[in-house]
Design a protein around this motif. Structure first.
Motif, PDB file in Angstrom:
ATOM      1  N   ILE A   3      60.482  75.667  16.335  1.00 21.03           N
ATOM      2  CA  ILE A   3      59.211  75.472  17.034  1.00 21.03           C
ATOM      3  C   ILE A   3      59.324  74.319  18.017  1.00 21.03           C
ATOM      4  O   ILE A   3      58.815  74.389  19.136  1.00 21.03           O
ATOM      5  N   ARG A   4      60.013  73.265  17.628  1.00 25.22           N
ATOM      6  CA  ARG A   4      60.193  72.113  18.522  1.00 25.22           C
ATOM      7  C   ARG A   4      60.936  72.528  19.796  1.00 25.22           C
ATOM      8  O   ARG A   4      60.560  72.131  20.899  1.00 25.22           O
ATOM      9  N   LEU A   6      61.003  75.499  21.145  1.00 30.92           N
ATOM     10  CA  LEU A   6      60.106  76.342  21.930  1.00 30.92           C
ATOM     11  C   LEU A   6      59.100  75.487  22.704  1.00 30.92           C
ATOM     12  O   LEU A   6      58.831  75.743  23.877  1.00 30.92           O
ATOM     13  N   CYS A   7      58.571  74.461  22.066  1.00 27.19           N
ATOM     14  CA  CYS A   7      57.563  73.618  22.715  1.00 27.19           C
ATOM     15  C   CYS A   7      58.152  72.697  23.783  1.00 27.19           C
ATOM     16  O   CYS A   7      57.415  72.125  24.582  1.00 27.19           O
ATOM     17  N   GLU A   8      59.473  72.529  23.820  1.00 30.24           N
ATOM     18  CA  GLU A   8      60.112  71.697  24.843  1.00 30.24           C
ATOM     19  C   GLU A   8      60.388  72.468  26.132  1.00 30.24           C
ATOM     20  O   GLU A   8      60.738  71.878  27.144  1.00 30.24           O
ATOM     21  N   ARG A  22      54.015  72.659  29.282  1.00 35.11           N
ATOM     22  CA  ARG A  22      54.734  72.981  28.056  1.00 35.11           C
ATOM     23  C   ARG A  22      53.751  73.364  26.971  1.00 35.11           C
ATOM     24  O   ARG A  22      52.618  72.906  26.965  1.00 35.11           O
ATOM     25  N   ALA A  23      54.201  74.190  26.052  1.00 37.95           N
ATOM     26  CA  ALA A  23      53.346  74.602  24.943  1.00 37.95           C
ATOM     27  C   ALA A  23      53.090  73.396  24.042  1.00 37.95           C
ATOM     28  O   ALA A  23      54.019  72.709  23.632  1.00 37.95           O
ATOM     29  N   ASP A  24      51.826  73.132  23.773  1.00 40.04           N
ATOM     30  CA  ASP A  24      51.457  72.022  22.905  1.00 40.04           C
ATOM     31  C   ASP A  24      51.218  72.476  21.475  1.00 40.04           C
ATOM     32  O   ASP A  24      51.318  71.683  20.543  1.00 40.04           O
ATOM     33  N   ASP A  25      50.895  73.742  21.306  1.00 42.80           N
ATOM     34  CA  ASP A  25      50.582  74.254  19.981  1.00 42.80           C
ATOM     35  C   ASP A  25      50.886  75.740  19.948  1.00 42.80           C
ATOM     36  O   ASP A  25      51.025  76.388  20.995  1.00 42.80           O
ATOM     37  N   LEU A  26      51.003  76.282  18.755  1.00 36.45           N
ATOM     38  CA  LEU A  26      51.262  77.702  18.558  1.00 36.45           C
ATOM     39  C   LEU A  26      50.219  78.249  17.603  1.00 36.45           C
ATOM     40  O   LEU A  26      49.756  77.542  16.710  1.00 36.45           O
ATOM     41  N   LEU A  38      50.799  81.089  22.532  1.00 36.71           N
ATOM     42  CA  LEU A  38      51.130  79.710  22.895  1.00 36.71           C
ATOM     43  C   LEU A  38      49.850  79.054  23.397  1.00 36.71           C
ATOM     44  O   LEU A  38      49.072  79.685  24.110  1.00 36.71           O
ATOM     45  N   LEU A  40      48.437  75.792  25.582  1.00 38.35           N
ATOM     46  CA  LEU A  40      48.696  74.652  26.450  1.00 38.35           C
ATOM     47  C   LEU A  40      47.388  73.876  26.563  1.00 38.35           C
ATOM     48  O   LEU A  40      46.374  74.428  27.009  1.00 38.35           O
TER      49      LEU A  40
END
Length: 97
Positions: A3-4, A6-8, A22-26, A38, A40
């Motif tokens: 997950i980390r 993916l969020c980067e 960048r994605a902040d949460d899922l 995703l 943002l």
């Protein structure tokens, strides 16, 4: 992929080539534990004191590719809210400058 990781990655809208951030949460489906979207987060206004912009949620169906550097999506761009004139523009209008 974690997950980390993916969020980067940068999230890029394909039609106009705009980097959305960048994605902040899922969001996951609680029944199946599958990734649903995703999220943002919107940028804060005045250090968060005046709230923030609207969050952007990108459903899994709109994700085209997850590459090594970016996530390519087919989502609609958020509509820009009409901006109010700033303090200086208001003063200039009142003074007729």
């Amino acid at each position: 992929m974690t997950i980390r990781e993916l969020c980067e990655k940068e999230v890029v809208q394909l039609e106009q080539g705009v980097c959305l951030g960048r994605a902040d949460d899922l969001a996951f489906d609680p029944a199946t534990a599958r990734l649903q979207s995703l999220i943002l987060l919107g940028r804060p206004r005045l250090f968060g004191l005046l709230g923030g912009e609207e969050n952007l949620t990108i459903p899994w169906q709109e994700i085209e590719t997850i590459g090594t550097d970016a996530v390519l999506v087919h989502t609609q761009l958020p509509s820009a809210a009409p901006s109010k004139p700033g303090l200086w523009q208001s003063l200039r209008a009142r003074l007729g400058l």
